[in-house]
Design an enzyme around this catalytic site. Structure first.
Site, mmCIF file in Angstrom:
data_model
loop_
_atom_site.group_PDB
_atom_site.id
_atom_site.type_symbol
_atom_site.label_atom_id
_atom_site.label_comp_id
_atom_site.label_asym_id
_atom_site.label_seq_id
_atom_site.Cartn_x
_atom_site.Cartn_y
_atom_site.Cartn_z
ATOM 1 N N GLU A 173 -33.138 6.374 -41.634
ATOM 2 C CA GLU A 173 -31.646 6.179 -41.760
ATOM 3 C C GLU A 173 -31.210 6.867 -43.137
ATOM 4 O O GLU A 173 -30.046 6.731 -43.224
ATOM 5 C CB GLU A 173 -31.335 4.625 -41.796
ATOM 6 C CG GLU A 173 -31.053 3.997 -40.375
ATOM 7 C CD GLU A 173 -32.364 4.173 -39.519
ATOM 8 O OE1 GLU A 173 -32.361 4.600 -38.303
ATOM 9 O OE2 GLU A 173 -33.468 3.744 -40.013
ATOM 10 N N ASN B 140 -36.532 7.035 -34.097
ATOM 11 C CA ASN B 140 -35.004 7.773 -33.850
ATOM 12 C C ASN B 140 -34.942 9.089 -34.582
ATOM 13 O O ASN B 140 -35.376 9.153 -35.938
ATOM 14 C CB ASN B 140 -33.771 6.897 -34.032
ATOM 15 C CG ASN B 140 -33.817 6.330 -35.577
ATOM 16 O OD1 ASN B 140 -34.654 5.501 -35.851
ATOM 17 N ND2 ASN B 140 -33.142 6.944 -36.352
ATOM 18 N N ASP C 282 -29.703 5.242 -31.247
ATOM 19 C CA ASP C 282 -30.819 4.529 -32.328
ATOM 20 C C ASP C 282 -31.873 3.665 -31.494
ATOM 21 O O ASP C 282 -32.066 2.707 -32.065
ATOM 22 C CB ASP C 282 -30.129 3.711 -33.555
ATOM 23 C CG ASP C 282 -31.069 3.018 -34.648
ATOM 24 O OD1 ASP C 282 -32.062 3.965 -34.825
ATOM 25 O OD2 ASP C 282 -31.081 1.903 -34.768
#
Length: 591
Positions: A191, A275, A317
């Site tokens: 992230e 992801n 995601d």
């Protein structure tokens, strides 16, 4: 389907690498122990202990407890090795050793010194998924990227190496995994636009042996010369660059912070990469290989025998780091080694774990709607464009949410009934992307999410999946997600904890709730069981937090905060509060 377990693990190993494997295999077979987070290399998490069963579990009561003194979410579970229990905490990742003869006293404790900057770049609470054991050493990973080996008897540090760089957003929440003479550990931080990798270190001295990235040139990804030879349609060479635009692969995610399995006979480790970054799919055209991939790698060299990308060009995601389970099944008259993986994207994948060939791909729940089905010949999911994401568009009603219908929990399988017990989420979402620049060490997401209960009206379930029929045998609804997973026992029981703080036991045959106990805080970790002095005990960490608990932990109110989790779990603070510890249960004498 046949239990892989003990029979699978009987094989000849060279003496140079035998010590840790032979020790762990031997210890894992002894039901007095729980020596890995996964219990053993098959990750079936099934205990042969049956002293506690469906007839007497109603009498289960607390035997002793222990507080870690740490407030953040407690994922993972304790280890039990030769009469000693090892307990870990969330950040600051303290470790405690407790002699089971004297559980009222701390045998030793270790408090690592960490870079406090790690707290600001951790994605989803300051969690840690547990310890590993091997060759007399206890292995700890810390949030700031240290890998530390301690003497299991004394807690004295034997070696300490750095595996991540906090300044660019890399953190470490994963439990280490000991295979042969090596410690396997991944990375977190997708992230924040980091580039994911998995690394092997020598168990003896901590020296790095190999590192395999999820993106980039083949030499960095460590592709074997026969990579995907049996399944060339998955893609073979050069795709870690070709399926990205420009240098986007350098900040492309693909971290792995979940669970590993290992087959000593095939000498392969299994895990999933996560992801791609950012979440905004418009900013990274292409399939984005090799994020979102199930891997089979050689633990000595790191070379990948195969990689199957479940969600090319992920738009939601659906980080595929979830747990891997090993079983054997007769297919077309031939015993076939399998690896089963309930993915965050809502599909239960089963591969031939020797070749990587796709055997089955079933929906965890009928409400999965981003894909109509997975084509078993090509391995490609047939997407429903109504639930795709793109710039200048707010996609609504996507199921599952980014949390997936299965996330980080470790689940279990009963080899006698051939039933797989899953703790799942039941959450859907709306998704609206936006553009943003990459800045090292800062969040690099690019999407605003709203999450809410799925069509059934609640947030979680325990599901029993019959591997013979590829269908659900029973379902047990929960108000909140069953985040920490399950454990099955020969007493025909399934144990699990809930986010609102209940520790429960179900009849594994019917799903009937037979016992529950209210813990001091919610559960995001997994239960274990062990035997001591002829008595069976069941233990679980409590301490609400993790991604579903970030709103409670950090006192957030915006429903889109916490990467969308705050809105979904807005009621959680009415049912439980923070505070981490361990609770151990047993039957009273004479029961």
């Amino acid at each position: 389907m046949l239990l892989v377990g003990g029979m699978l693990l009987h094989l000849t190993m060279t003496s140079s690498v035998a010590s840790a494997n032979e020790e762990l295999i031997r210890l894992a077979k002894d039901e007095r122990n729980w020596v890995m987070q996964t219990k053993d290399y098959t990750v079936q998490r099934f205990s042969k202990l049956d002293q506690i069963d469906t007839s007497n579990v109603k009498n289960l009561q607390p035997a002793w407890s222990f507080s870690t003194g740490v407030l953040h979410g407690h994922e993972g579970g304790p280890l039990v090795v030769n009469g000693i229990m090892y307990v870990h905490s969330a950040y600051p990742n303290n470790v405690y050793a407790i002699d089971l003869e004297h559980p009222e006293k701390i045998m030793w404790e270790y408090r690592p010194k960490q870079n406090p900057a790690a707290r600001a770049v951790a994605c989803c609470d300051l969690v840690n998924r547990g310890l590993a054991y091997g060759d007399g050493k206890l292995i700890l990973s810390t949030l700031d990227g240290q890998l530390i080996a301690m003497d299991a008897k004394t807690g004295k540090v034997i070696w300490n190496v750095e595996t991540a760089d906090v300044s660019v957003g890399q953190t470490q929440t994963q439990a280490p995994f000991v295979v042969k003479d090596k410690v396997i550990i991944g990375s977190a931080g997708a992230e924040l636009g980091v580039r994911g990798y998995v690394t092997a270190f020598n168990l003896k001295d901590g020296k790095k042996v190999w590192r395999a990235f999820a993106t980039g040139p083949d030499k960095d990804i460590l592709l074997d010369k026969d990579f995907n030879k049996q399944n060339p349609h998955y893609g073979r060479f050069g795709l870690g660059l070709k399926t990205w635009e420009g240098d986007a692969w350098k900040i492309g995610g693909g971290t792995n912070w979940g669970w590993y399995a290992y087959d000593p006979k095939l000498d392969l480790i299994y895990y999933g990469s996560g992801n791609p970054a950012p979440w905004n799919e418009t900013m990274r055209p292409g399939d984005n290989k090799w994020t979102m991939t199930m891997w089979g790698r050689n633990p000595d060299t790191g070379l990948a025998k195969y990689g199957y990308q479940k969600t090319p060009h992920d738009e939601w995601d659906y980080a595929g780091i979830n747990y891997m389970m090993l079983t054997d099944q007769v297919i077309n008259g031939k015993m076939t080694p399998l690896v089963t993986h309930p993915d965050r994207n809502g599909i239960i994948y089963t591969l031939n774990r020797e070749t990587g060939s796709l055997v089955a791909a079933d929906k965890i729940d009928p409400s999965v709607n981003w894909t109509r089905k997975v084509d078993l010949k090509t391995g490609i999911a047939i997407r429903d464009p109504e639930f795709s994401t793109r710039m200048d568009h707010k996609a609504r009603g996507i199921c599952p949410s980014a949390m997936g219908y299965h996330n980080q929990g470790l689940d279990s399988y009963d080899p006698r009934s051939e039933i797989f017990f899953m703790g799942v989420n039941h959450i859907c979402m709306d998704w609206e992307p936006f553009m943003l620049p990459y800045r090292a060490g800062q969040f690099f997401v690019g999407a605003t999410l709203s999450m809410y209960p799925g069509p059934k009206g609640y947030l979680g379930e325990v599901k029993a999946y019959d591997v013979k029929t590829n269908s659900m045998k029973w379902e047990k609804a929960e108000k909140f997600s069953v985040w920490g997973g399950t454990m099955a026992t020969a007493g025909n029981l399934v144990f699990y904890g809930t986010l609102d703080g209940w520790f429960k036991a179900l009849d594994s045959g019917s799903g009937e709730e037979l016992w529950k106990f209210k813990l001091p805080s919610g559960v995001i970790g997994h239960p274990i069981t062990y035997e001591h002095n002829g008595k069976q005990y069941v233990a679980i960490l409590y301490g609400v937090g993790g991604w579903p608990g970030v709103g409670l932990v950090f006192d957030l109110n915006d429903p889109t905060a916490g990467l969308g989790s705050v809105g979904a779990f807005k009621e959680l603070a009415k049912y439980t509060k923070m505070g981490g510890g361990l609770m151990v249960f047993a039957l009273p004498e004479g029961r």
